[in-house]
Write a protein that holds these residues in place. Structure first.
Motif, PDB file in Angstrom:
ATOM      1  N   ASN A   1      45.100  38.099  35.221  1.00  0.00           N
ATOM      2  CA  ASN A   1      45.230  38.830  36.486  1.00  0.00           C
ATOM      3  C   ASN A   1      45.637  37.926  37.642  1.00  0.00           C
ATOM      4  OD1 ASN A   1      44.397  41.205  35.271  1.00  0.00           O
ATOM      5  ND2 ASN A   1      42.231  40.763  35.649  1.00  0.00           N
ATOM      6  N   TYR A   2      45.336  36.652  37.521  1.00  0.00           N
ATOM      7  CA  TYR A   2      45.673  35.707  38.586  1.00  0.00           C
ATOM      8  C   TYR A   2      46.822  34.786  38.177  1.00  0.00           C
ATOM      9  CZ  TYR A   2      41.349  37.285  40.723  1.00  0.00           C
ATOM     10  OH  TYR A   2      40.361  38.058  41.283  1.00  0.00           O
ATOM     11  N   GLY A   3      47.533  35.179  37.126  1.00  0.00           N
ATOM     12  CA  GLY A   3      48.685  34.385  36.712  1.00  0.00           C
ATOM     13  C   GLY A   3      48.320  33.089  36.015  1.00  0.00           C
ATOM     14  N   ILE A   4      47.066  33.002  35.590  1.00  0.00           N
ATOM     15  CA  ILE A   4      46.625  31.769  34.943  1.00  0.00           C
ATOM     16  C   ILE A   4      46.608  31.967  33.435  1.00  0.00           C
ATOM     17  CG2 ILE A   4      44.657  30.222  34.619  1.00  0.00           C
ATOM     18  CD1 ILE A   4      44.068  31.040  37.693  1.00  0.00           C
ATOM     19  N   ASN A   5      47.244  31.047  32.755  1.00  0.00           N
ATOM     20  CA  ASN A   5      47.472  31.157  31.329  1.00  0.00           C
ATOM     21  C   ASN A   5      46.801  29.968  30.640  1.00  0.00           C
ATOM     22  OD1 ASN A   5      48.556  32.133  29.005  1.00  0.00           O
ATOM     23  ND2 ASN A   5      50.646  31.424  29.404  1.00  0.00           N
ATOM     24  N   VAL A   6      45.712  30.215  29.947  1.00  0.00           N
ATOM     25  CA  VAL A   6      45.022  29.108  29.260  1.00  0.00           C
ATOM     26  C   VAL A   6      45.797  28.798  27.988  1.00  0.00           C
ATOM     27  CG1 VAL A   6      42.886  28.304  28.224  1.00  0.00           C
ATOM     28  CG2 VAL A   6      42.800  29.792  30.226  1.00  0.00           C
ATOM     29  N   VAL A   7      46.492  27.679  27.996  1.00  0.00           N
ATOM     30  CA  VAL A   7      47.399  27.369  26.890  1.00  0.00           C
ATOM     31  C   VAL A   7      46.804  26.390  25.892  1.00  0.00           C
ATOM     32  CG1 VAL A   7      49.474  27.882  28.219  1.00  0.00           C
ATOM     33  CG2 VAL A   7      48.532  25.560  28.242  1.00  0.00           C
ATOM     34  N   ALA A   8      45.710  25.718  26.265  1.00  0.00           N
ATOM     35  CA  ALA A   8      45.164  24.725  25.341  1.00  0.00           C
ATOM     36  C   ALA A   8      43.696  24.473  25.618  1.00  0.00           C
ATOM     37  CB  ALA A   8      45.931  23.406  25.467  1.00  0.00           C
ATOM     38  N   ALA A   9      42.960  24.178  24.552  1.00  0.00           N
ATOM     39  CA  ALA A   9      41.590  23.707  24.688  1.00  0.00           C
ATOM     40  C   ALA A   9      41.453  22.459  23.838  1.00  0.00           C
ATOM     41  CB  ALA A   9      40.598  24.782  24.236  1.00  0.00           C
ATOM     42  N   PHE A  10      40.540  21.594  24.226  1.00  0.00           N
ATOM     43  CA  PHE A  10      40.368  20.329  23.520  1.00  0.00           C
ATOM     44  C   PHE A  10      38.902  20.130  23.170  1.00  0.00           C
ATOM     45  CE2 PHE A  10      43.924  20.020  26.433  1.00  0.00           C
ATOM     46  CZ  PHE A  10      44.940  19.590  25.599  1.00  0.00           C
TER      47      PHE A  10
ATOM     48  N   TYR B   1      46.550  49.791  56.435  1.00  0.00           N
ATOM     49  CA  TYR B   1      47.463  49.090  55.531  1.00  0.00           C
ATOM     50  C   TYR B   1      47.948  50.053  54.446  1.00  0.00           C
ATOM     51  CZ  TYR B   1      45.202  45.011  57.619  1.00  0.00           C
ATOM     52  OH  TYR B   1      44.703  44.093  58.506  1.00  0.00           O
ATOM     53  N   VAL B   2      49.200  49.892  54.030  1.00  0.00           N
ATOM     54  CA  VAL B   2      49.677  50.626  52.863  1.00  0.00           C
ATOM     55  C   VAL B   2      49.013  49.984  51.644  1.00  0.00           C
ATOM     56  CG1 VAL B   2      51.678  51.254  51.474  1.00  0.00           C
ATOM     57  CG2 VAL B   2      51.871  51.162  53.968  1.00  0.00           C
ATOM     58  N   THR B   3      48.226  50.766  50.924  1.00  0.00           N
ATOM     59  CA  THR B   3      47.372  50.205  49.873  1.00  0.00           C
ATOM     60  C   THR B   3      48.166  49.357  48.883  1.00  0.00           C
ATOM     61  OG1 THR B   3      46.035  52.205  50.078  1.00  0.00           O
ATOM     62  CG2 THR B   3      45.567  50.767  48.214  1.00  0.00           C
ATOM     63  N   GLU B   4      49.259  49.900  48.391  1.00  0.00           N
ATOM     64  CA  GLU B   4      50.028  49.161  47.379  1.00  0.00           C
ATOM     65  C   GLU B   4      50.638  47.892  47.951  1.00  0.00           C
ATOM     66  OE1 GLU B   4      50.018  49.405  44.272  1.00  0.00           O
ATOM     67  OE2 GLU B   4      48.955  51.309  44.079  1.00  0.00           O
ATOM     68  N   GLU B   5      51.075  47.967  49.212  1.00  0.00           N
ATOM     69  CA  GLU B   5      51.635  46.761  49.846  1.00  0.00           C
ATOM     70  C   GLU B   5      50.567  45.694  50.007  1.00  0.00           C
ATOM     71  OE1 GLU B   5      55.032  48.948  52.654  1.00  0.00           O
ATOM     72  OE2 GLU B   5      53.564  47.579  53.563  1.00  0.00           O
ATOM     73  N   LEU B   6      49.353  46.144  50.337  1.00  0.00           N
ATOM     74  CA  LEU B   6      48.253  45.191  50.531  1.00  0.00           C
ATOM     75  C   LEU B   6      47.912  44.505  49.208  1.00  0.00           C
ATOM     76  CD1 LEU B   6      46.222  43.912  52.360  1.00  0.00           C
ATOM     77  CD2 LEU B   6      44.784  45.948  52.187  1.00  0.00           C
ATOM     78  N   ILE B   7      47.846  45.302  48.147  1.00  0.00           N
ATOM     79  CA  ILE B   7      47.595  44.718  46.824  1.00  0.00           C
ATOM     80  C   ILE B   7      48.685  43.701  46.487  1.00  0.00           C
ATOM     81  CG2 ILE B   7      47.573  45.239  44.349  1.00  0.00           C
ATOM     82  CD1 ILE B   7      46.132  47.868  45.018  1.00  0.00           C
ATOM     83  N   SER B   8      49.928  44.081  46.728  1.00  0.00           N
ATOM     84  CA  SER B   8      51.041  43.166  46.422  1.00  0.00           C
ATOM     85  C   SER B   8      50.960  41.889  47.248  1.00  0.00           C
ATOM     86  CB  SER B   8      52.385  43.855  46.692  1.00  0.00           C
ATOM     87  OG  SER B   8      52.533  44.966  45.841  1.00  0.00           O
ATOM     88  N   ALA B   9      50.595  42.034  48.528  1.00  0.00           N
ATOM     89  CA  ALA B   9      50.504  40.863  49.400  1.00  0.00           C
ATOM     90  C   ALA B   9      49.421  39.905  48.914  1.00  0.00           C
ATOM     91  CB  ALA B   9      50.215  41.303  50.837  1.00  0.00           C
ATOM     92  N   LEU B  10      48.277  40.468  48.506  1.00  0.00           N
ATOM     93  CA  LEU B  10      47.199  39.627  47.984  1.00  0.00           C
ATOM     94  C   LEU B  10      47.623  38.960  46.684  1.00  0.00           C
ATOM     95  CD1 LEU B  10      44.218  42.014  48.768  1.00  0.00           C
ATOM     96  CD2 LEU B  10      44.428  39.658  49.583  1.00  0.00           C
ATOM     97  N   GLU B  11      48.269  39.725  45.820  1.00  0.00           N
ATOM     98  CA  GLU B  11      48.714  39.158  44.542  1.00  0.00           C
ATOM     99  C   GLU B  11      49.725  38.041  44.767  1.00  0.00           C
ATOM    100  OE1 GLU B  11      48.089  42.776  41.333  1.00  0.00           O
ATOM    101  OE2 GLU B  11      50.007  42.653  42.381  1.00  0.00           O
ATOM    102  N   GLU B  12      50.604  38.280  45.730  1.00  0.00           N
ATOM    103  CA  GLU B  12      51.607  37.254  45.996  1.00  0.00           C
ATOM    104  C   GLU B  12      50.944  35.998  46.545  1.00  0.00           C
ATOM    105  OE1 GLU B  12      54.278  37.988  49.219  1.00  0.00           O
ATOM    106  OE2 GLU B  12      55.044  35.940  48.934  1.00  0.00           O
ATOM    107  N   PHE B  13      50.033  36.193  47.498  1.00  0.00           N
ATOM    108  CA  PHE B  13      49.373  35.041  48.110  1.00  0.00           C
ATOM    109  C   PHE B  13      48.597  34.236  47.075  1.00  0.00           C
ATOM    110  CE2 PHE B  13      46.423  32.545  50.500  1.00  0.00           C
ATOM    111  CZ  PHE B  13      47.109  32.227  51.659  1.00  0.00           C
TER     112      PHE B  13
ATOM    113  N   GLY C   1      49.217  34.087  43.973  1.00  0.00           N
ATOM    114  CA  GLY C   1      50.072  33.600  42.893  1.00  0.00           C
ATOM    115  C   GLY C   1      49.882  34.350  41.586  1.00  0.00           C
ATOM    116  N   CYS C   2      49.463  35.615  41.666  1.00  0.00           N
ATOM    117  CA  CYS C   2      49.181  36.364  40.439  1.00  0.00           C
ATOM    118  C   CYS C   2      50.433  36.606  39.596  1.00  0.00           C
ATOM    119  CB  CYS C   2      48.533  37.705  40.782  1.00  0.00           C
ATOM    120  SG  CYS C   2      46.968  37.530  41.652  1.00  0.00           S
ATOM    121  N   ASN C   3      51.582  36.525  40.204  1.00  0.00           N
ATOM    122  CA  ASN C   3      52.811  36.801  39.452  1.00  0.00           C
ATOM    123  C   ASN C   3      53.423  35.537  38.847  1.00  0.00           C
ATOM    124  OD1 ASN C   3      52.536  39.501  40.372  1.00  0.00           O
ATOM    125  ND2 ASN C   3      53.419  38.860  42.330  1.00  0.00           N
ATOM    126  N   LYS C   4      52.942  34.402  39.290  1.00  0.00           N
ATOM    127  CA  LYS C   4      53.374  33.148  38.674  1.00  0.00           C
ATOM    128  C   LYS C   4      52.709  33.025  37.307  1.00  0.00           C
ATOM    129  CE  LYS C   4      55.026  31.188  42.675  1.00  0.00           C
ATOM    130  NZ  LYS C   4      54.320  30.361  43.649  1.00  0.00           N
TER     131      LYS C   4
END
Lengths: 202, 202
Positions: free
Chosen positions: A102-111, A61-73, A75-78
């Motif tokens: 790193n996984y595109g998750i943004n903790v916006v609030a705590a209660f 596998y092309v290393t960078e492509e593999l990283i991108s594919a995993l990130e896309e799958f 949802g790290c860019n969302k």
DNA sequence: TAGATTGTTAATCGATTAACAATC
DNA sequence: TAGATTGTTAATCGATTAACAATC
């Protein structure tokens, strides 16, 4: 075919490993990944096949492509907004933890229902604001960090507000309808398993 | 035959459930447990058979005896000393968490290389004291709460001091010899799995 | 006795591994 | 070409479930 959860759980492991490589070669093979992580190489290829990654015969596998594919799958860019309920020690630690980005998750609030907690950070709201904020920010992902005695009640409320995925740290099995995904992390139970394994060795 | 890890992991779930029952009947059947937890009843019986519990035909298990059998198997009555390395948000939260006592686990020390952390609690030692305290208190069980970049180094040091069971919160795969049990909890990866599942539903 | 439940043996299911053709 | 690697198909392995005799 949809990816089985057991494969999905391994994708972050591959991604972490690939990103941790210091001097990335242009190509990486499933065999090299498997050896580094102590897994079977066919398993690695099957898991990776669920993503958009395609290996090349002979080179891997092309290393960078593999990283991108995993990130896309994964949802790290969302940017997925998430909430934490319960701003005790664990809740605050997670609120301040930067690794979710790193996984595109943004903790916006705590209660928290303790008014003293509310002033610690501008992201911490009183529990009375839960419904309003979750609906306003269209939050679908929540983390439960309240004591076991309050967890089911919080879970029900989150689901009523439209949350469909819950990470639960309270040591009990939450009742939730099947369309809601629930994952449990019981730290004490994990320690208990390790403790039992120590005793076995004696 | 030694209990498979996958069964061992379920024992705390049964124990939690049984202890959470408000008005405990004298007897409880595997079917009742299975229904409450959404599992198969044969699976419950097979898991419980690894403990010293014995059910009676027609009546099921004596609830209190079953709780005792689970507690005994999991070593809840022993006192196992444990250490936490890394007294950041997560490490401190775990240090203050009381739930480990239910499994006989006693967090006796935490270590941090930041001198400011050392005065927060008398249980927090500078990292230079790690070897001394672990050996003095004969600690075999440790929790790694340091950043990923320091985790392998800490892991190696713990093993050199005699630790044989490690709970790792850092998002990387630790290298450890086979006689050392390692369990990983990657909170961000768990959230990523949930986040992926949300997207699937769209 | 009749009926509910256990514990065990056999069958099924799903995940991993082995084998191998395709291919670059 | 020869050799390394992928991706797929078949075999194996382990875990769960089904069936059922034993029993209280």
């Amino acid at each position: 075919m949809s990816i089985p959860i057991i494969s999905l759980q391994r994708l972050p492991i591959y991604l972490n490993y690939l990103k941790s490589l210091d001097n990335k070669d242009k190509y990486i093979s499933s065999g090299a990944i498997a050896r580094a992580l102590g897994m079977g190489e066919v398993l690695v290829r099957k898991d990776l096949a669920f993503t958009s990654a395609h290996g090349k015969s002979r080179t891997g596998y092309v290393t960078e492509e593999l990283i991108s594919a995993l990130e896309e799958f994964l949802g790290c860019n969302k940017s997925v907004p998430a909430a934490i309920v319960g701003a005790g020690g664990l809740g605050c630690a997670l609120l301040n933890y930067g690794g979710f980005k790193n996984y595109g998750i943004n903790v916006v609030a705590a209660f928290d229902n303790d008014p003293k907690k509310v002033n610690i950070s501008e992201k911490i709201y009183p529990e009375s604001a839960l419904k309003g904020e979750i609906e306003r920010q269209k939050i679908k992902l929540a983390v439960i960090c309240v004591p076991a005695s309050a967890a089911q009640e919080v879970c029900d409320e989150l689901i009523a507000c439209g949350v469909t995925a819950i990470l639960n740290f309270a040591p009990l099995l939450l009742k939730a309808p099947p369309q809601v995904s629930v994952r449990n992390i019981d730290v004490a139970a994990n320690l208990a398993v390790l403790s039992s394994q120590i005793k076995e060795e004696l």
